[in-house]
Design an enzyme around this catalytic site. Structure first.
Site, PDB file in Angstrom:
ATOM      1  N   SER A 166       0.828  -1.202   0.000  1.00 50.93           N
ATOM      2  CA  SER A 166       0.000   0.000   0.000  1.00 50.93           C
ATOM      3  C   SER A 166       0.870   1.263   0.000  1.00 50.93           C
ATOM      4  O   SER A 166       1.645   1.479  -0.928  1.00 50.93           O
ATOM      5  CB  SER A 166      -0.965  -0.042   1.187  1.00 50.93           C
ATOM      6  OG  SER A 166      -1.954   0.948   1.066  1.00 50.93           O
ATOM      7  N   ASP A 266      -9.910  -4.199  -5.285  1.00 52.49           N
ATOM      8  CA  ASP A 266      -9.235  -2.994  -4.788  1.00 52.49           C
ATOM      9  C   ASP A 266      -9.413  -1.861  -5.795  1.00 52.49           C
ATOM     10  O   ASP A 266      -9.125  -2.026  -6.990  1.00 52.49           O
ATOM     11  CB  ASP A 266      -7.754  -3.316  -4.595  1.00 52.49           C
ATOM     12  CG  ASP A 266      -6.965  -2.178  -3.965  1.00 52.49           C
ATOM     13  OD1 ASP A 266      -7.530  -1.101  -3.737  1.00 52.49           O
ATOM     14  OD2 ASP A 266      -5.762  -2.389  -3.705  1.00 52.49           O
TER      15      ASP A 266
END
Length: 322
Positions: A166, A266
């Protein structure tokens, strides 16, 4: 009444943090602390905490050795948490890093960079670069640098990797670009870069992205305005939008292998796919692997590393490193 209920909120980044107008910060998650261990009960991995500089700390992970002089691949790892929460010591990242160290049979340096908003970007990038320089400096005979015996004895610097999840993947990308401009100590070369669910965003949708997420109110926009309020170009600054007009070419990545790991559900996956495609087309001379896991969301393998899909992804990361 909770003292914070009466205070005015400047940034509400729930479920991560709240920042109040008086400057105080309330972290809603990512504050847990798991101690290091001489031998993890599940994996057998040893871990310890070190200081790289007065500002930069790290947790080191050493898997069980078959030979006391064994040389291992070295991974410099950057944790996620939107630049505002978590650490190498948290209950989210410590178990995952233990598993990855054991699976990859790699020496891992998990970097504890300073968090925003108390330390706004680019501080996290600067801390992370400091950490990578320090790790590379173990190959040179400079007695002024305090070196770690695990890295000196067991680090195989022909197999140096950089990676993250991330926001940590965002950091890893930017650090490997920086290594193309500023050589590492001892002219150490990075062999591979892995980006797991990288935090990339921008002001306009690309590919299959939905326009409704680009009204400026998406959590990614709100995080960015909190963590890097002075960023030239805002959310289109090259460090978070590697496809912006003034972004450096991805051909400048200073490594020879790239692995991009994504999850189908995502919202940042279309940018991760574009990243892999752009690297391939950039003239960069190396090998690109792209993995998209069906039916899963952002960083699912961290939330529960024991599901079958999480185990498979960790095996792919480990295979890339080892």
């Amino acid at each position: 009444m909770d003292a914070n209920t009466a205070k005015e909120v400047l940034h509400d980044l729930s479920p991560l943090i709240k920042v109040y107008k008086d400057g105080s910060v309330e972290r809603l998650k990512g504050t847990s602390h798991v101690p290091p261990s001489l031998e993890d009960q599940t994996t057998g991995v040893a871990s310890k905490d070190i200081s790289i500089s007065p500002e930069v700390k790290a947790r080191l992970y050493l898997p069980k050795l078959t030979d006391p002089d064994e040389k291992l691949p070295v991974l410099v790892y950057f944790h996620g948490g939107a630049f505002v929460v978590d650490s190498p010591y948290s209950s989210l990242f410590h178990p995952f890093t233990n598993i990855l160290a054991a699976e990859a049979k790699a020496l891992i340096i998990s970097v504890d960079y300073r968090l925003a908003p108390e330390h706004p970007l680019p501080i996290a990038y600067q801390d992370s670069w400091t950490a990578l320089q320090w790790v590379a400096s173990h190959v040179i005979a400079d007695t002024s640098i305090v070196k770690d015996p695990w890295i000196t004895k067991h680090g195989d610097f022909v197999k140096l990797y950089v990676g993250g999840d991330s926001s940590g993947a965002n950091i890893a990308h930017n650090i490997v670009l920086q290594a193309g401009v500023e050589p590492l100590p001892g002219d150490v070369k990075i062999l591979g870069l892995f980006l797991s669910h990288p935090f990339f965003w921008g002001s306009k949708p690309i590919g299959s992205e939905s326009k409704e997420n680009f009204d400026g109110q998406h959590l990614a926009n709100r995080v960015w305005s909190c963590v890097y309020p002075s960023a030239p170009g805002g959310i289109d600054n090259p460090v978070t939008n590697p496809f912006s007009e003034d972004a450096p070419s991805l051909s400048g990545l200073k490594c020879s292998r790239v692995l991009v790991c994504l999850a189908e559900k995502d919202l940042m996956t279309p940018r991760g796919i574009l990243y892999a495609e752009t690297v391939k087309k950039s003239g960069w001379n190396g090998e690109v692997q792209l993995v998209v896991v069906d039916g899963e969301d952002h960083c699912f393998h961290l939330m529960d590393p024991h599901t079958e899909k999480a185990k498979d992804l960790i095996k792919q990361l480990a295979s890339f490193i080892s």
